[in-house]
Design a protein around this motif. Structure first.
Motif, PDB file in Angstrom:
ATOM      1  N   ALA A 131      13.818 -34.311 -31.070  1.00 11.89           N
ATOM      2  CA  ALA A 131      13.405 -35.305 -30.079  1.00 11.89           C
ATOM      3  C   ALA A 131      11.887 -35.474 -30.034  1.00 11.89           C
ATOM      4  N   LYS A 132      11.178 -34.697 -30.874  1.00 13.37           N
ATOM      5  CA  LYS A 132       9.712 -34.756 -30.986  1.00 13.37           C
ATOM      6  C   LYS A 132       9.012 -34.468 -29.657  1.00 13.37           C
ATOM      7  N   ILE A 133       9.545 -33.459 -28.971  1.00  7.52           N
ATOM      8  CA  ILE A 133       8.962 -33.015 -27.696  1.00  7.52           C
ATOM      9  C   ILE A 133       8.251 -31.686 -27.932  1.00  7.52           C
ATOM     10  N   PRO A 134       7.007 -31.548 -27.495  1.00 11.53           N
ATOM     11  CA  PRO A 134       6.235 -30.323 -27.758  1.00 11.53           C
ATOM     12  C   PRO A 134       6.867 -29.072 -27.143  1.00 11.53           C
ATOM     13  N   TYR A 135       6.787 -27.981 -27.907  1.00 11.25           N
ATOM     14  CA  TYR A 135       7.235 -26.676 -27.422  1.00 11.25           C
ATOM     15  C   TYR A 135       6.124 -25.663 -27.644  1.00 11.25           C
ATOM     16  N   ILE A 136       5.601 -25.123 -26.550  1.00 12.74           N
ATOM     17  CA  ILE A 136       4.568 -24.093 -26.608  1.00 12.74           C
ATOM     18  C   ILE A 136       5.191 -22.752 -26.222  1.00 12.74           C
ATOM     19  N   SER A 137       5.044 -21.756 -27.075  1.00 11.14           N
ATOM     20  CA  SER A 137       5.579 -20.423 -26.800  1.00 11.14           C
ATOM     21  C   SER A 137       4.442 -19.454 -26.516  1.00 11.14           C
ATOM     22  N   LEU A 138       4.510 -18.792 -25.373  1.00  8.00           N
ATOM     23  CA  LEU A 138       3.527 -17.771 -25.003  1.00  8.00           C
ATOM     24  C   LEU A 138       4.188 -16.401 -25.018  1.00  8.00           C
ATOM     25  N   CYS A 139       3.691 -15.510 -25.850  1.00  9.96           N
ATOM     26  CA  CYS A 139       4.207 -14.142 -25.927  1.00  9.96           C
ATOM     27  C   CYS A 139       3.319 -13.231 -25.084  1.00  9.96           C
ATOM     28  N   THR A 140       3.909 -12.567 -24.105  1.00  7.74           N
ATOM     29  CA  THR A 140       3.155 -11.657 -23.253  1.00  7.74           C
ATOM     30  C   THR A 140       3.656 -10.233 -23.474  1.00  7.74           C
ATOM     31  N   ASP A 141       3.081  -9.301 -22.758  1.00  7.23           N
ATOM     32  CA  ASP A 141       3.398  -7.884 -22.963  1.00  7.23           C
ATOM     33  C   ASP A 141       4.575  -7.437 -22.097  1.00  7.23           C
ATOM     34  N   PRO A 142       5.697  -6.962 -22.712  1.00  8.52           N
ATOM     35  CA  PRO A 142       5.998  -6.934 -24.144  1.00  8.52           C
ATOM     36  C   PRO A 142       6.929  -8.096 -24.514  1.00  8.52           C
ATOM     37  N   THR A 143       6.867  -8.520 -25.767  1.00  9.83           N
ATOM     38  CA  THR A 143       7.838  -9.488 -26.291  1.00  9.83           C
ATOM     39  C   THR A 143       8.493  -8.833 -27.492  1.00  9.83           C
ATOM     40  N   THR A 144       9.726  -8.378 -27.316  1.00 10.75           N
ATOM     41  CA  THR A 144      10.376  -7.563 -28.344  1.00 10.75           C
ATOM     42  C   THR A 144      11.845  -7.957 -28.508  1.00 10.75           C
ATOM     43  N   GLY A 145      12.469  -7.365 -29.528  1.00 12.12           N
ATOM     44  CA  GLY A 145      13.904  -7.500 -29.738  1.00 12.12           C
ATOM     45  C   GLY A 145      14.346  -8.926 -30.036  1.00 12.12           C
ATOM     46  N   GLY A 146      15.512  -9.271 -29.499  1.00  9.47           N
ATOM     47  CA  GLY A 146      16.102 -10.575 -29.769  1.00  9.47           C
ATOM     48  C   GLY A 146      15.267 -11.735 -29.300  1.00  9.47           C
ATOM     49  N   THR A 147      14.411 -11.499 -28.307  1.00  9.88           N
ATOM     50  CA  THR A 147      13.516 -12.560 -27.849  1.00  9.88           C
ATOM     51  C   THR A 147      12.563 -12.965 -28.968  1.00  9.88           C
ATOM     52  N   THR A 148      11.952 -11.968 -29.612  1.00 10.13           N
ATOM     53  CA  THR A 148      11.062 -12.239 -30.735  1.00 10.13           C
ATOM     54  C   THR A 148      11.836 -12.841 -31.902  1.00 10.13           C
ATOM     55  N   ALA A 149      13.080 -12.419 -32.073  1.00 14.39           N
ATOM     56  CA  ALA A 149      13.893 -12.888 -33.197  1.00 14.39           C
ATOM     57  C   ALA A 149      14.457 -14.280 -32.966  1.00 14.39           C
ATOM     58  N   SER A 150      14.156 -14.885 -31.812  1.00 12.10           N
ATOM     59  CA  SER A 150      14.671 -16.232 -31.557  1.00 12.10           C
ATOM     60  C   SER A 150      13.565 -17.117 -30.997  1.00 12.10           C
ATOM     61  N   TYR A 151      13.693 -17.507 -29.731  1.00  7.13           N
ATOM     62  CA  TYR A 151      12.839 -18.569 -29.196  1.00  7.13           C
ATOM     63  C   TYR A 151      11.358 -18.220 -29.102  1.00  7.13           C
ATOM     64  N   ALA A 152      11.001 -16.945 -28.989  1.00  4.48           N
ATOM     65  CA  ALA A 152       9.588 -16.594 -28.781  1.00  4.48           C
ATOM     66  C   ALA A 152       8.701 -16.960 -29.958  1.00  4.48           C
ATOM     67  N   MET A 153       9.252 -17.001 -31.166  1.00  4.86           N
ATOM     68  CA  MET A 153       8.430 -17.273 -32.358  1.00  4.86           C
ATOM     69  C   MET A 153       8.743 -18.628 -32.989  1.00  4.86           C
ATOM     70  N   LEU A 154       9.370 -19.527 -32.215  1.00  3.64           N
ATOM     71  CA  LEU A 154       9.767 -20.816 -32.764  1.00  3.64           C
ATOM     72  C   LEU A 154       8.955 -21.977 -32.203  1.00  3.64           C
ATOM     73  N   GLY A 155       7.851 -21.694 -31.551  1.00  8.45           N
ATOM     74  CA  GLY A 155       7.070 -22.754 -30.936  1.00  8.45           C
ATOM     75  C   GLY A 155       6.352 -23.632 -31.951  1.00  8.45           C
ATOM     76  N   ASP A 156       6.053 -24.859 -31.526  1.00  6.50           N
ATOM     77  CA  ASP A 156       5.141 -25.687 -32.322  1.00  6.50           C
ATOM     78  C   ASP A 156       3.784 -24.990 -32.379  1.00  6.50           C
ATOM     79  N   ILE A 157       3.443 -24.351 -31.271  1.00  8.10           N
ATOM     80  CA  ILE A 157       2.265 -23.486 -31.177  1.00  8.10           C
ATOM     81  C   ILE A 157       2.718 -22.155 -30.596  1.00  8.10           C
ATOM     82  N   ASN A 158       2.470 -21.058 -31.310  1.00 10.32           N
ATOM     83  CA  ASN A 158       2.791 -19.716 -30.812  1.00 10.32           C
ATOM     84  C   ASN A 158       1.502 -19.034 -30.390  1.00 10.32           C
TER      85      ASN A 158
END
Length: 284
Positions: free
Chosen positions: A191-218
Motif C-alpha cells: 500500500a506504499k505506507i511508511p513503516y518505521i521500526s524502533l528497537c529499544t532495550d531489549p528487542t530479542t527473540g521472535g520480535t527481532t525475527a519478525s516485525y522489529a527488523m522489517l521497517g522501511d527504516i530500522n
C-alpha cells in the motif's frame, strides 16, 4: 556517630518516627549516577549525566510521540486467553490476572492513533512490564489490526519493540504471530505506507525475527540490546567468545543491521523526518 554512642548520649529515635526515603524518589543508572525521578521524567527518562536511556513503556513513548499526549487507543480491551491450559509454577490464567492487576495493562502491546507534529500517526508500543514484553496471540492481533487501520486510513505506522520474545505459555499460537505480523507488513508495503521500526532495550527473540527488523527504516535507541538469542545463549551454542559490545545498537549499526541510532530527545523529530522522506513530502 555510631549507634551505640548515640544510645549512650541519650539520642534515640522511636521506631514509629523513623522515615524511609519514598520508593522511586531517586534512580541509579548502571554507571552509578544518581538522578531525581522528577528530573529524569523531564529529561524524557534519560540520565542527564551519562545519557543512559532508562527502560520506559507505552505510556511514556505516547507522551513523547503524540502532540499534547492526545491519542485514541485502538483495540484496548483485547485480552489473552489460556487455550492450552498452561501451568508451570502457576496457572497461566492466574499469571495473566496478576500481571494485569499489577501493570494496569491488558497485554504486552498498546496501539494508538494521534497527531505527531500535526500529522496522523499510528503507533504500536510494547510494554516489557507485561510478562517481559512477550509476544502472544493478543500482541500479534493488536499489531495486525493497527496495520489494518494504517492501510485503511493511509496513515504511517511506527512499531516500538521491547520484548523478551515469544510467550512460551501460548506455544505455537505465539510463534504464529511472527508470520502473521510479517504478512501484514507486506500488505502495508504494497500500500506504499511508511513503516518505521524502533528497537529499544531489549528487542530479542521472535520480535527481532519478525516485525522489529522489517521497517522501511530500522532505528535503535543508544545502548539497546538487540538480537535473537541472548549473548550467553549464543556463546554457549557457538562455543566462541563474542566481540565486545555484541548485540548493542552501536554494534548492529556498524554492521548494517540498523539504519540509525536515535537519542530519545530527537525521537519525535526523527520519526517524522523519516516518514516525510519516504513519502517525499515537505520536511516537518
Amino acid at each position: 556517630m555510631a549507634w551505640f554512642k548515640r544510645t549512650e548520649k541519650g539520642i534515640t529515635t522511636p521506631t514509629e518516627d523513623k522515615k524511609d526515603v519514598p520508593k522511586g524518589l531517586w534512580y541509579k543508572s548502571p554507571t552509578g549516577k544518581i538522578v531525581d525521578q522528577e528530573e529524569l521524567a523531564k529529561n524524557l527518562w534519560v540520565s542527564p549525566e551519562d545519557d543512559f536511556h532508562v527502560r520506559i513503556g507505552s505510556k511514556e513513548y505516547f507522551e513523547i510521540l503524540f502532540d499534547n499526549n492526545e491519542f485514541k487507543e485502538l483495540n484496548a480491551k483485547i485480552t489473552s486467553k489460556d487455550p492450552l491450559k498452561f501451568e508451570d509454577t502457576k496457572k497461566y490464567s492466574e499469571r495473566l490476572k496478576d500481571v494485569m492487576a499489577k501493570t494496569k495493562l491488558n497485554d504486552a502491546v498498546r496501539t494508538a492513533v494521534g497527531k505527531s507534529k500535526g500529522k496522523d500517526l499510528v503507533v504500536a508500543c510494547m510494554d516489557f512490564a507485561f510478562i517481559g514484553g512477550s509476544m502472544g496471540a493478543v500482541v500479534g492481533e493488536k499489531i495486525a489490526r493497527a496495520i489494518d487501520y494504517s492501510i485503511q486510513n493511509q496513515v504511517p505506522f511506527v512499531m516500538i519493540s521491547k520484548s523478551g520474545g515469544a510467550r512460551m505459555m501460548e506455544a505455537a499460537y505465539s510463534l504464529m504471530q511472527l508470520a502473521k505480523t510479517s504478512a501484514k507488513l507486506a500488505q502495508l508495503a504494497d500500500a506504499k505506507i511508511p513503516y518505521i521500526s524502533l528497537c529499544t532495550d531489549p528487542t530479542t527473540g521472535g520480535t527481532t525475527a519478525s516485525y522489529a527488523m522489517l521497517g522501511d527504516i530500522n532505528i535503535g535507541e543508544p545502548g539497546a540490546l538487540i538480537g535473537f538469542a541472548g549473548p550467553r545463549v549464543v556463546k554457549d551454542t557457538t562455543g566462541k567468545d563474542l566481540p565486545e559490545g555484541f548485540q548493542t545498537s552501536e554494534f548492529l549499526l556498524e554492521h548494517g543491521f540498523l539504519d540509525f541510532i536515535v537519542h530519545r530527545k530527537e525521537l519525535k523529530n526523527k520519526v517524522n523526518l523519516y516518514v516525510d522522506l519516504i513519502l517525499n513530502q515537505e520536511i516537518r
